[in-house]
Design a protein around this motif. Structure first.
Motif, PDB file in Angstrom:
ATOM      1  N   LEU A   5      56.423  12.452   5.601  1.00  0.00           N
ATOM      2  CA  LEU A   5      55.123  13.110   5.553  1.00  0.00           C
ATOM      3  C   LEU A   5      54.705  13.586   6.934  1.00  0.00           C
ATOM      4  O   LEU A   5      54.210  14.714   7.087  1.00  0.00           O
ATOM      5  CB  LEU A   5      54.087  12.148   4.978  1.00  0.00           C
ATOM      6  N   LYS A   6      54.920  12.790   7.968  1.00  0.00           N
ATOM      7  CA  LYS A   6      54.599  13.191   9.334  1.00  0.00           C
ATOM      8  C   LYS A   6      55.465  14.366   9.766  1.00  0.00           C
ATOM      9  O   LYS A   6      54.991  15.301  10.420  1.00  0.00           O
ATOM     10  CB  LYS A   6      54.798  12.002  10.298  1.00  0.00           C
ATOM     11  N   LEU A   7      56.747  14.304   9.418  1.00  0.00           N
ATOM     12  CA  LEU A   7      57.672  15.375   9.789  1.00  0.00           C
ATOM     13  C   LEU A   7      57.268  16.682   9.110  1.00  0.00           C
ATOM     14  O   LEU A   7      57.267  17.755   9.721  1.00  0.00           O
ATOM     15  CB  LEU A   7      59.102  14.967   9.394  1.00  0.00           C
ATOM     16  N   MET A   8      56.880  16.627   7.820  1.00  0.00           N
ATOM     17  CA  MET A   8      56.463  17.819   7.087  1.00  0.00           C
ATOM     18  C   MET A   8      55.177  18.381   7.676  1.00  0.00           C
ATOM     19  O   MET A   8      55.018  19.596   7.797  1.00  0.00           O
ATOM     20  CB  MET A   8      56.255  17.484   5.606  1.00  0.00           C
ATOM     21  N   THR A   9      54.258  17.513   8.049  1.00  0.00           N
ATOM     22  CA  THR A   9      52.996  17.958   8.637  1.00  0.00           C
ATOM     23  C   THR A   9      53.254  18.644   9.970  1.00  0.00           C
ATOM     24  O   THR A   9      52.688  19.708  10.263  1.00  0.00           O
ATOM     25  CB  THR A   9      52.041  16.757   8.815  1.00  0.00           C
ATOM     26  N   LEU A  15      54.674  25.911  12.067  1.00  0.00           N
ATOM     27  CA  LEU A  15      54.751  27.210  11.389  1.00  0.00           C
ATOM     28  C   LEU A  15      53.438  27.976  11.499  1.00  0.00           C
ATOM     29  O   LEU A  15      53.422  29.182  11.737  1.00  0.00           O
ATOM     30  CB  LEU A  15      55.087  27.003   9.908  1.00  0.00           C
ATOM     31  N   LEU A  16      52.326  27.298  11.292  1.00  0.00           N
ATOM     32  CA  LEU A  16      51.021  27.948  11.388  1.00  0.00           C
ATOM     33  C   LEU A  16      50.777  28.500  12.785  1.00  0.00           C
ATOM     34  O   LEU A  16      50.272  29.617  12.934  1.00  0.00           O
ATOM     35  CB  LEU A  16      49.908  26.957  11.035  1.00  0.00           C
TER      36      LEU A  16
END
Length: 167
Positions: A5-9, A15-16
């Protein structure tokens, strides 16, 4: 699971930021927005009227006809003879009411002097060589010169009378 979850965030935030809108880049780049109209001091070019539509009732042309007197009434007998001559000698290149290989004679006397019309019928070679209007018509009609049909002055006058009936 927390690590994922941390890696995806972190990946999402990266990306943003990389796609994000830095204002400096927008100002430097190309803009599709309409700019305010600027005043222009250019004058509009006059539209060139084609020779076939131009009105010139003063030019009498080059040839044997110096003066033609037209009565107020059309001579029907002469016009009928002129229609026969036109159908026999002229329809290969002319249509009475529309542009073809040559110009349409309909309303020709609203644009040309009767002397010019007769001189064009009787003397097309010299007219296209020396008359400025005939030269422009030659160019407008793709360099297709009018053939000399070797009509008599009486036949040419009859054709002119026929042209008076084309309204």
């Amino acid at each position: 699971m927390k690590t994922t979850l941390k890696l995806m965030t972190a990946l999402f935030v990266t990306l943003l930021i990389s796609c994000g809108g830095k204002e400096e880049k927008k100002k430097e780049g190309f803009s599709y927005q309409k700019k305010a109209p600027t005043e222009q001091t250019t004058t509009k070019k006059a539209e060139k009227i084609p020779a076939s539509k131009r009105i010139d009732l003063t030019n009498k042309g080059i040839g044997p006809i110096k003066s033609v007197t037209l009565s107020t009434e059309v001579d029907q007998k002469m016009a009928t003879h002129g229609a026969d001559v036109f159908k026999k000698m002229c329809t290969a290149c002319h249509r009475p009411d529309k542009k073809f290989i040559g110009p349409a004679p309909k309303n020709i006397l609203d644009r040309r002097a009767p002397e010019w019309v007769m001189n064009m019928i009787l003397n097309p070679e010299e007219m296209t060589q020396k008359d400025p209007l005939a030269k422009e018509l030659l160019i407008e009609f793709n360099g297709s010169p009018m053939a000399n049909q070797n009509l008599s002055e009486e036949d040419a006058r009859a054709v002119l009378e026929y042209f008076r009936t084309l309204k």
